[in-house]
Design a protein around this motif. Structure first.
Motif, PDB file in Angstrom:
ATOM      1  N   ARG A 138      34.183  27.741  14.486  1.00 13.69           N
ATOM      2  CA  ARG A 138      35.874  27.861  14.278  1.00 13.69           C
ATOM      3  C   ARG A 138      36.241  26.536  13.642  1.00 13.69           C
ATOM      4  O   ARG A 138      35.821  25.467  14.055  1.00 13.69           O
ATOM      5  N   ASN A 139      37.237  26.595  12.556  1.00 12.16           N
ATOM      6  CA  ASN A 139      37.600  25.469  12.068  1.00 12.16           C
ATOM      7  C   ASN A 139      38.683  24.751  12.550  1.00 12.16           C
ATOM      8  O   ASN A 139      38.978  23.634  12.424  1.00 12.16           O
ATOM      9  N   ASP A 140      39.571  25.551  13.465  1.00 11.11           N
ATOM     10  CA  ASP A 140      40.578  25.158  14.138  1.00 11.11           C
ATOM     11  C   ASP A 140      40.574  24.807  15.750  1.00 11.11           C
ATOM     12  O   ASP A 140      40.059  25.956  16.364  1.00 11.11           O
ATOM     13  N   PRO A 141      40.547  23.909  16.266  1.00 13.75           N
ATOM     14  CA  PRO A 141      40.209  23.719  17.770  1.00 13.75           C
ATOM     15  C   PRO A 141      41.410  24.257  18.590  1.00 13.75           C
ATOM     16  O   PRO A 141      41.225  24.454  19.603  1.00 13.75           O
ATOM     17  N   ILE A 142      42.311  24.483  17.916  1.00 16.38           N
ATOM     18  CA  ILE A 142      43.853  24.898  18.638  1.00 16.38           C
ATOM     19  C   ILE A 142      43.996  26.370  18.598  1.00 16.38           C
ATOM     20  O   ILE A 142      44.303  27.175  19.418  1.00 16.38           O
ATOM     21  N   LYS A 143      43.488  27.098  17.322  1.00 13.38           N
ATOM     22  CA  LYS A 143      43.996  28.525  17.166  1.00 13.38           C
ATOM     23  C   LYS A 143      42.602  29.300  16.784  1.00 13.38           C
ATOM     24  O   LYS A 143      42.030  28.717  15.972  1.00 13.38           O
ATOM     25  N   ALA A 144      42.470  30.287  17.537  1.00 15.99           N
ATOM     26  CA  ALA A 144      41.390  31.209  17.064  1.00 15.99           C
ATOM     27  C   ALA A 144      41.704  32.586  16.580  1.00 15.99           C
ATOM     28  O   ALA A 144      42.591  33.190  17.358  1.00 15.99           O
ATOM     29  N   TYR A 145      40.890  33.023  15.643  1.00 18.72           N
ATOM     30  CA  TYR A 145      41.014  34.259  15.043  1.00 18.72           C
ATOM     31  C   TYR A 145      40.154  35.212  15.784  1.00 18.72           C
ATOM     32  O   TYR A 145      38.894  34.673  15.975  1.00 18.72           O
ATOM     33  N   VAL A 146      40.718  36.348  16.289  1.00 17.99           N
ATOM     34  CA  VAL A 146      39.694  37.363  17.209  1.00 17.99           C
ATOM     35  C   VAL A 146      39.923  38.378  16.304  1.00 17.99           C
ATOM     36  O   VAL A 146      41.007  39.142  16.186  1.00 17.99           O
ATOM     37  N   THR A 147      38.929  39.203  15.807  1.00 20.30           N
ATOM     38  CA  THR A 147      39.033  40.612  14.977  1.00 20.30           C
ATOM     39  C   THR A 147      39.037  41.531  16.248  1.00 20.30           C
ATOM     40  O   THR A 147      38.096  41.612  17.065  1.00 20.30           O
ATOM     41  N   ILE A 148      39.837  42.525  15.824  1.00 15.18           N
ATOM     42  CA  ILE A 148      39.949  43.716  16.685  1.00 15.18           C
ATOM     43  C   ILE A 148      39.784  45.052  16.248  1.00 15.18           C
ATOM     44  O   ILE A 148      39.192  45.819  16.776  1.00 15.18           O
ATOM     45  N   ILE A 149      39.950  45.102  14.905  1.00  8.96           N
ATOM     46  CA  ILE A 149      39.541  46.341  13.875  1.00  8.96           C
ATOM     47  C   ILE A 149      39.122  45.800  12.757  1.00  8.96           C
ATOM     48  O   ILE A 149      39.707  45.056  12.185  1.00  8.96           O
ATOM     49  N   GLU A 150      38.024  46.517  12.313  1.00  4.98           N
ATOM     50  CA  GLU A 150      37.694  46.375  10.996  1.00  4.98           C
ATOM     51  C   GLU A 150      37.878  47.497  10.116  1.00  4.98           C
ATOM     52  O   GLU A 150      38.025  48.762  10.697  1.00  4.98           O
ATOM     53  N   GLY A 151      38.254  47.345   8.761  1.00  4.25           N
ATOM     54  CA  GLY A 151      38.501  48.441   7.966  1.00  4.25           C
ATOM     55  C   GLY A 151      39.822  49.194   8.086  1.00  4.25           C
ATOM     56  O   GLY A 151      40.526  48.849   8.660  1.00  4.25           O
ATOM     57  N   CYS A 152      40.005  50.480   7.331  1.00  2.00           N
ATOM     58  CA  CYS A 152      41.337  50.821   7.258  1.00  2.00           C
ATOM     59  C   CYS A 152      41.055  52.340   6.776  1.00  2.00           C
ATOM     60  O   CYS A 152      40.408  52.407   5.757  1.00  2.00           O
ATOM     61  N   ASN A 153      41.834  53.321   7.381  1.00  9.61           N
ATOM     62  CA  ASN A 153      41.857  54.579   6.962  1.00  9.61           C
ATOM     63  C   ASN A 153      43.113  55.094   6.187  1.00  9.61           C
ATOM     64  O   ASN A 153      43.524  56.105   6.240  1.00  9.61           O
ATOM     65  N   GLU A 154      44.217  54.217   6.010  1.00 14.09           N
ATOM     66  CA  GLU A 154      45.602  54.514   5.608  1.00 14.09           C
ATOM     67  C   GLU A 154      45.523  54.894   4.088  1.00 14.09           C
ATOM     68  O   GLU A 154      46.246  55.676   3.485  1.00 14.09           O
ATOM     69  N   PHE A 155      44.641  54.229   3.217  1.00 11.14           N
ATOM     70  CA  PHE A 155      44.710  54.596   1.678  1.00 11.14           C
ATOM     71  C   PHE A 155      45.983  54.745   1.273  1.00 11.14           C
ATOM     72  O   PHE A 155      46.358  55.746   0.266  1.00 11.14           O
ATOM     73  N   CYS A 156      46.989  53.492   1.385  1.00 14.19           N
ATOM     74  CA  CYS A 156      48.031  53.295   0.668  1.00 14.19           C
ATOM     75  C   CYS A 156      47.575  53.192  -0.943  1.00 14.19           C
ATOM     76  O   CYS A 156      46.596  52.723  -1.259  1.00 14.19           O
ATOM     77  N   SER A 157      48.420  53.796  -1.696  1.00 11.46           N
ATOM     78  CA  SER A 157      47.930  54.160  -3.010  1.00 11.46           C
ATOM     79  C   SER A 157      47.540  52.915  -3.749  1.00 11.46           C
ATOM     80  O   SER A 157      46.820  52.934  -4.912  1.00 11.46           O
ATOM     81  N   PHE A 158      48.028  51.565  -3.389  1.00  8.20           N
ATOM     82  CA  PHE A 158      47.867  50.352  -4.161  1.00  8.20           C
ATOM     83  C   PHE A 158      46.566  49.447  -3.717  1.00  8.20           C
ATOM     84  O   PHE A 158      46.251  48.615  -4.461  1.00  8.20           O
ATOM     85  N   CYS A 159      46.320  50.196  -2.502  1.00  7.93           N
ATOM     86  CA  CYS A 159      45.351  49.067  -1.781  1.00  7.93           C
ATOM     87  C   CYS A 159      43.662  49.376  -1.926  1.00  7.93           C
ATOM     88  O   CYS A 159      43.427  50.203  -1.795  1.00  7.93           O
ATOM     89  N   VAL A 160      43.100  48.232  -2.209  1.00  7.12           N
ATOM     90  CA  VAL A 160      41.826  48.391  -2.230  1.00  7.12           C
ATOM     91  C   VAL A 160      41.010  48.170  -0.860  1.00  7.12           C
ATOM     92  O   VAL A 160      39.776  48.503  -1.123  1.00  7.12           O
ATOM     93  N   VAL A 161      41.554  47.626   0.166  1.00  8.19           N
ATOM     94  CA  VAL A 161      40.978  47.264   1.329  1.00  8.19           C
ATOM     95  C   VAL A 161      40.071  48.411   1.871  1.00  8.19           C
ATOM     96  O   VAL A 161      38.939  48.426   2.453  1.00  8.19           O
ATOM     97  N   PRO A 162      40.456  49.945   1.953  1.00  8.09           N
ATOM     98  CA  PRO A 162      39.496  50.871   2.553  1.00  8.09           C
ATOM     99  C   PRO A 162      38.326  51.123   1.673  1.00  8.09           C
ATOM    100  O   PRO A 162      37.417  51.598   2.331  1.00  8.09           O
ATOM    101  N   TYR A 163      38.541  50.690   0.436  1.00  8.97           N
ATOM    102  CA  TYR A 163      37.187  50.607  -0.436  1.00  8.97           C
ATOM    103  C   TYR A 163      36.225  49.422  -0.089  1.00  8.97           C
ATOM    104  O   TYR A 163      35.123  49.361  -0.441  1.00  8.97           O
ATOM    105  N   THR A 164      36.935  48.392   0.099  1.00  5.52           N
ATOM    106  CA  THR A 164      35.932  47.300   0.228  1.00  5.52           C
ATOM    107  C   THR A 164      35.802  46.871   1.598  1.00  5.52           C
ATOM    108  O   THR A 164      34.652  46.275   2.041  1.00  5.52           O
ATOM    109  N   ARG A 165      36.627  47.071   2.633  1.00  2.85           N
ATOM    110  CA  ARG A 165      36.072  47.003   4.037  1.00  2.85           C
ATOM    111  C   ARG A 165      35.840  48.128   4.783  1.00  2.85           C
ATOM    112  O   ARG A 165      35.496  48.050   6.179  1.00  2.85           O
ATOM    113  N   GLY A 166      35.848  49.555   4.195  1.00  5.44           N
ATOM    114  CA  GLY A 166      35.347  50.320   4.785  1.00  5.44           C
ATOM    115  C   GLY A 166      36.165  51.202   5.752  1.00  5.44           C
ATOM    116  O   GLY A 166      37.486  50.771   5.663  1.00  5.44           O
ATOM    117  N   HIS A 167      35.784  52.223   6.360  1.00  4.27           N
ATOM    118  CA  HIS A 167      36.656  53.070   7.234  1.00  4.27           C
ATOM    119  C   HIS A 167      37.203  52.265   8.695  1.00  4.27           C
ATOM    120  O   HIS A 167      36.399  51.408   8.942  1.00  4.27           O
TER     121      HIS A 167
END
Ligand code: SF4
Length: 447
Positions: free
Chosen positions: A143-172
């Motif tokens: 971790r870069n930050d001794p005070i704040k920590a990122y913790v992932t809870i979900i990867e990817g996205c199933n929404e497929f908003c029409s402008f968004c590349v995330v479902p294609y790059t980060r998967g379902h």
């Protein structure tokens, strides 16, 4: 002597956290970090493709690395990771021949040390495979930050908003087990982390795969119980997945920060429909009203896109009126740019002229600046509880931190205050932050 690595990160919090994970993996493999590309045996560029400008930055950087290596007579292993790597794959190698040695997709980063080792024998090495496993071993992340920590809870996205590349790059969408998340939060707390930031494309869609019936509220309750954690933030909830139970939980659980990032993207129902956001201007404003009724002290922020295909002047006016009505504490606003693979690029002509997009973004940002200035000025004379997290970038004698509402607070004080939560009397305000003095600071307890 140990080999050295450098990671350069573009993009969102998710990318920053992926870089922390890749740093940990490389250190487990015996590498040491360096801040200088010229000293690095491995240079990782962790890319973002949400905007086309970020892609341009990648190719500029690859050109600079090629020139540096030829001037110094070195041959670092250059890794391209992140969303552009996933999206472009081998095309990166073709466009920058002889520079990118490893292309690692968003779901393959846990194989980074193996891919770098493989590249010693043959180049390029490319791994864009979808790896569904979202568990992550404890103790790897650096971790870069001794005070704040990122913790992932979900990867990817199933929404497929029409402008968004995330479902294609980060998967379902893949949910991380609750036990894995809570163990990581406990581990971070044991190392002195005070604030947890839960990450996911739609955090309020969380559904624990290892604890049937446990949703995002259940996860928040579990994280809330971890001793040592003082504050909990999350990004981002989706407006269409809110319910009253979630708002009641925010009210009930005092460690949850008084801030909600509520991406709206447009103020026009017609444009929201074209964006496939699945809510209307009216239902969004109803949600804002429900939030303000249940949580009157919560600050709202948002994302906004201007110049989406088909956005008329009257649609943009609705974006302005919604902005005035909601009075966001902060906003990330962008001009629309077509992204590869998305529904919008396939079906919707990019028909708002560039100069009109520029006119609209200038108008929106001017309005937002006015609102932020007014909201920050209203804080003058109040006292905020501020978690001091860094020396200010502006002056060495200044510290900075955040109030629970996410407002940035600058204050004079010694570096020993970093990591403490202090009451700060606000004296002055600007559009992006406020300034104040800490009240009655006790020396840290000696244990
Ligand atoms: Fe992209 Fe929409 Fe998913 Fe957000 S909810 S990551 S904008 S597809």
């Amino acid at each position: 002597m140990a080999q050295k690595y450098l990671i350069e990160t573009f993009g969102c919090q998710m990318n920053v956290h992926d870089s922390e994970r890749m740093a940990g993996l490389l250190e487990q493999a015996g590498y040491e970090s360096t801040d200088e590309a010229a000293d690095a045996d491995v240079v990782v560029i962790n890319t973002c493709s949400v905007r086309d400008r970020a892609e341009g930055q990648l190719y500029t950087r690859l050109g600079e690395l090629r020139q540096m290596a030829s001037e110094l007579g070195t041959d670092p292993t250059v890794v391209v990771a992140g969303c552009v790597a996933q999206q472009e794959g081998e095309a990166i190698v073709k466009r920058s021949p002889g520079v990118a040695d490893v292309i690692v997709g968003t779901q393959a980063i846990r194989r980074l040390p193996m891919l770098v080792a493989e590249a010693a024998g043959r180049r390029p090495v490319i791994d864009l495979n979808p790896y569904d496993d979202v568990t992550w071993p404890l103790g790897v992340t650096r971790r870069n930050d001794p005070i704040k920590a990122y913790v992932t809870i979900i990867e990817g996205c199933n929404e497929f908003c029409s402008f968004c590349v995330v479902p294609y790059t980060r998967g379902h969408e893949r949910m991380r087990p609750k036990a894995d998340i809570v163990a990581e939060v406990r581990d971070a707390a044991s190392q002195g982390t005070r604030e947890i930031q839960l990450l996911g494309q739609i955090v309020n869609h969380y559904d624990a795969p290892d604890d049937p019936g446990c949703d995002f509220v259940g996860l928040l309750e579990a994280v809330h119980e971890v001793d040592g954690i003082e504050r909990i933030r999350f990004a981002s909830p989706h407006p269409r997945h809110f319910d009253r139970r979630f708002l009641e939980a925010m009210k009930r659980l005092p460690k949850i920060c008084r801030h909600l990032h509520l991406p709206v993207q447009s103020g026009s129902t017609r444009v929201l429909d074209a964006m496939r956001r699945r809510y209307t201007r009216e239902s969004y404003l109803d949600l804002v009203a429900a939030i303000r009724e249940t949580l009157p002290d919560v600050a709202l922020s948002t994302d906004m896109i201007v110049g989406f295909p088909g956005e008329r002047a009257s649609d943009f006016d609705e974006t302005l009126t919604l902005t005035s009505q909601v009075r966001y504490h902060s906003m990330f606003s962008f001009k629309y740019s077509p992204r590869p693979n998305t529904l919008a690029i396939k079906r919707l002509p990019d028909d708002v002229p560039e100069e009109e997009k520029t006119r609209r973004i200038i108008a929106l940002q001017a309005l937002q600046r006015e609102i932020q200035t007014m909201l920050n000025e209203a804080l003058v004379g109040t006292t905020l509880e501020v978690l001091v997290d860094a020396a200010s970038r502006r002056r060495e004698t200044e510290l900075s931190g955040r109030a629970s509402t996410n407002v940035v607070v600058n204050l004079p004080g010694p570096a020993s205050w970093i990591g403490r939560t202090l009451p700060v009397r606000i004296e002055r305000a600007g559009p992006h932050s406020v300034w104040g003095q800490a009240l009655s600071v006790q020396p840290p307890a000696i244990s």
